[in-house]
Design a protein around this motif. Structure first.
Motif, short mmCIF file in Angstrom:
data_model
loop_
_atom_site.label_atom_id
_atom_site.label_comp_id
_atom_site.label_asym_id
_atom_site.label_seq_id
_atom_site.Cartn_x
_atom_site.Cartn_y
_atom_site.Cartn_z
N LEU A 131 0.82 -1.21 0.00
CA LEU A 131 0.00 0.00 0.00
C LEU A 131 0.86 1.26 0.00
CD1 LEU A 131 -2.58 1.64 0.30
CD2 LEU A 131 -2.59 1.06 2.75
N VAL A 132 1.89 1.29 0.82
CA VAL A 132 2.76 2.47 0.89
C VAL A 132 3.50 2.66 -0.43
CG1 VAL A 132 4.81 3.43 2.01
CG2 VAL A 132 3.00 2.39 3.39
N GLY A 133 3.96 1.55 -1.05
CA GLY A 133 4.63 1.65 -2.33
C GLY A 133 3.71 2.21 -3.41
N PHE A 134 2.47 1.74 -3.44
CA PHE A 134 1.51 2.27 -4.41
C PHE A 134 1.23 3.75 -4.14
CE2 PHE A 134 -2.77 3.40 -5.70
CZ PHE A 134 -2.85 2.90 -6.99
N SER A 135 1.09 4.12 -2.87
CA SER A 135 0.80 5.51 -2.52
C SER A 135 1.93 6.44 -2.92
CB SER A 135 0.53 5.62 -1.01
OG SER A 135 -0.58 4.82 -0.64
#
Length: 280
Positions: free
Chosen positions: A174-178
Motif C-alpha cells: 500500500l505504501v509503495g503504491f501511494s
C-alpha cells in the motif's frame, strides 16, 4: 576611529590574491541525490513536528471511517459488524491512505505561493530532490494511518489470517503504491493556482476511484456496466493484493496489476512533474 601605525603599514589585499586563495581551497563534495532527497523528506517531517495538528487526518479520520462503516453497514451487508470488518479493514486501510496522498500536492502548492519553491530551484542540487522529498516525508503519514487503522481493527475484532507478517507486507504494498500515486498530486500542485484548486481536483479523482471499487462490497453484487469499471480500477487491484496478503495468501494477478500501476504512475506522472518543475 583611530588607526595604528602597524595597520597603516600593512599592504591592502589584492583581488588576484583572494581569487588564488579561493581557487586553491578544496570545495566540499556535491551531495548525492539520495542525501538531498532525504534532507527534503526530513524537512517535511519537521513541518509535522512543529504543526502536530496535521496528524489529525492520519489518526482521527481513519478511526472515524472504520467505526462509521463497520457499525453503519456491517449488519446490513454481512450480518454483523464482526463479520463485515474481516472484509472491510484491508479496503478501508487502502481508502484512508490513498485519500491523504493529495496532501503532497497541497504542500507543493503552498511552497510555491510562499516563494520557497523558487529558492529550491536555484540550489546546486539534484533537480528532482524537492519533489521526491515531499513524497518521502508523506510516507510517515501513510505508515501512521495504516498502523492506526490496523490497531483499531484488531480492537474491533479483525483477525488477519496472515498474522503480523501478512499485515506488514500488505501495508508495504500500500505504501509503495501511494508513493507512486502521489506523483499525480505533485503535478497538480505545480499546475493549480491555489490550494483549494488542488483539493477540488483531488476530490474529483479520489472519490470515484475509492467508492467505485471493491472496498465496501464485492463487485459481483454490482450491475455489469459498473463491474467493467470496477474490475480495472487500480484501487480494486490494490485492495485485492492487500486483502490477500493480510489473509496469508498471494493474489498473483492483483499483485502484478498493482506493480504495473506503480511503474506506469511513476514513469508518466513523475516525468510530467519534472517537466513542469523545470519550466516553472
Amino acid at each position: 576611529m583611530t588607526v595604528t601605525k602597524e595597520a597603516e603599514l600593512l599592504p591592502a589585499p589584492r583581488t588576484a590574491d583572494l581569487a588564488e586563495v579561493l581557487l586553491e581551497t578544496e570545495r566540499p563534495p556535491r551531495p548525492s541525490a539520495l542525501a538531498v532527497s532525504l534532507t527534503f523528506g526530513w524537512r517535511a517531517v519537521l513541518k509535522i513536528k512543529h504543526v502536530p495538528e496535521q496528524l489529525f487526518d492520519v489518526t482521527a479520520f481513519p478511526i472515524m471511517m472504520i467505526l462509521m462503516f463497520t457499525y453503519l453497514f456491517g449488519g446490513a451487508l454481512a450480518g454483523s459488524p464482526a463479520e463485515y470488518i474481516q472484509y472491510l479493514l484491508p479496503g478501508i486501510t487502502v481508502t484512508s491512505v490513498v485519500m491523504i496522498t493529495m496532501y503532497t500536492g497541497l504542500a507543493v502548492n503552498t511552497d510555491i505561493e510562499k516563494g520557497v519553491f523558487d529558492r529550491f530551484r536555484t540550489l546546486p542540487i539534484w533537480r528532482p530532490a524537492p519533489m521526491v522529498g515531499y513524497i518521502l516525508g508523506d510516507l510517515l503519514r501513510y505508515v501512521l494511518a495504516s498502523t492506526t487503522i490496523v490497531i483499531v481493527g484488531l480492537i474491533l475484532g479483525f483477525r488477519p489470517g496472515g498474522g503480523f507478517v501478512g499485515v506488514v507486507l500488505g501495508v508495504a504494498v500500500l505504501v509503495g503504491f501511494s508513493f507512486a500515486f502521489s506523483w499525480i498530486w505533485t503535478m497538480f500542485g505545480l499546475l493549480m493556482r491555489s490550494e483549494k484548486s488542488v483539493m477540488g481536483v483531488s476530490m474529483l479523482v479520489l472519490f470515484p476511484l475509492t467508492f467505485l471499487s471493491n472496498v465496501y462490497v464485492m463487485p459481483t453484487t454490482m450491475p455489469g456496466w459498473l463491474q467493467a469499471f470496477v474490475n480495472v480500477n487500480p484501487i480494486t487491484k490494490l485492495v485485492d493484493a492487500v486483502r490477500a496478503l493480510m489473509a496469508g495468501e498471494v493474489n498473483a494477478d492483483a499483485m502484478l496489476w498493482t506493480l504495473g500501476y506503480v511503474v506506469v504512475l511513476t514513469a508518466v506522472f513523475g516525468s510530467l512533474t519534472m517537466r513542469l518543475y523545470n519550466r516553472k
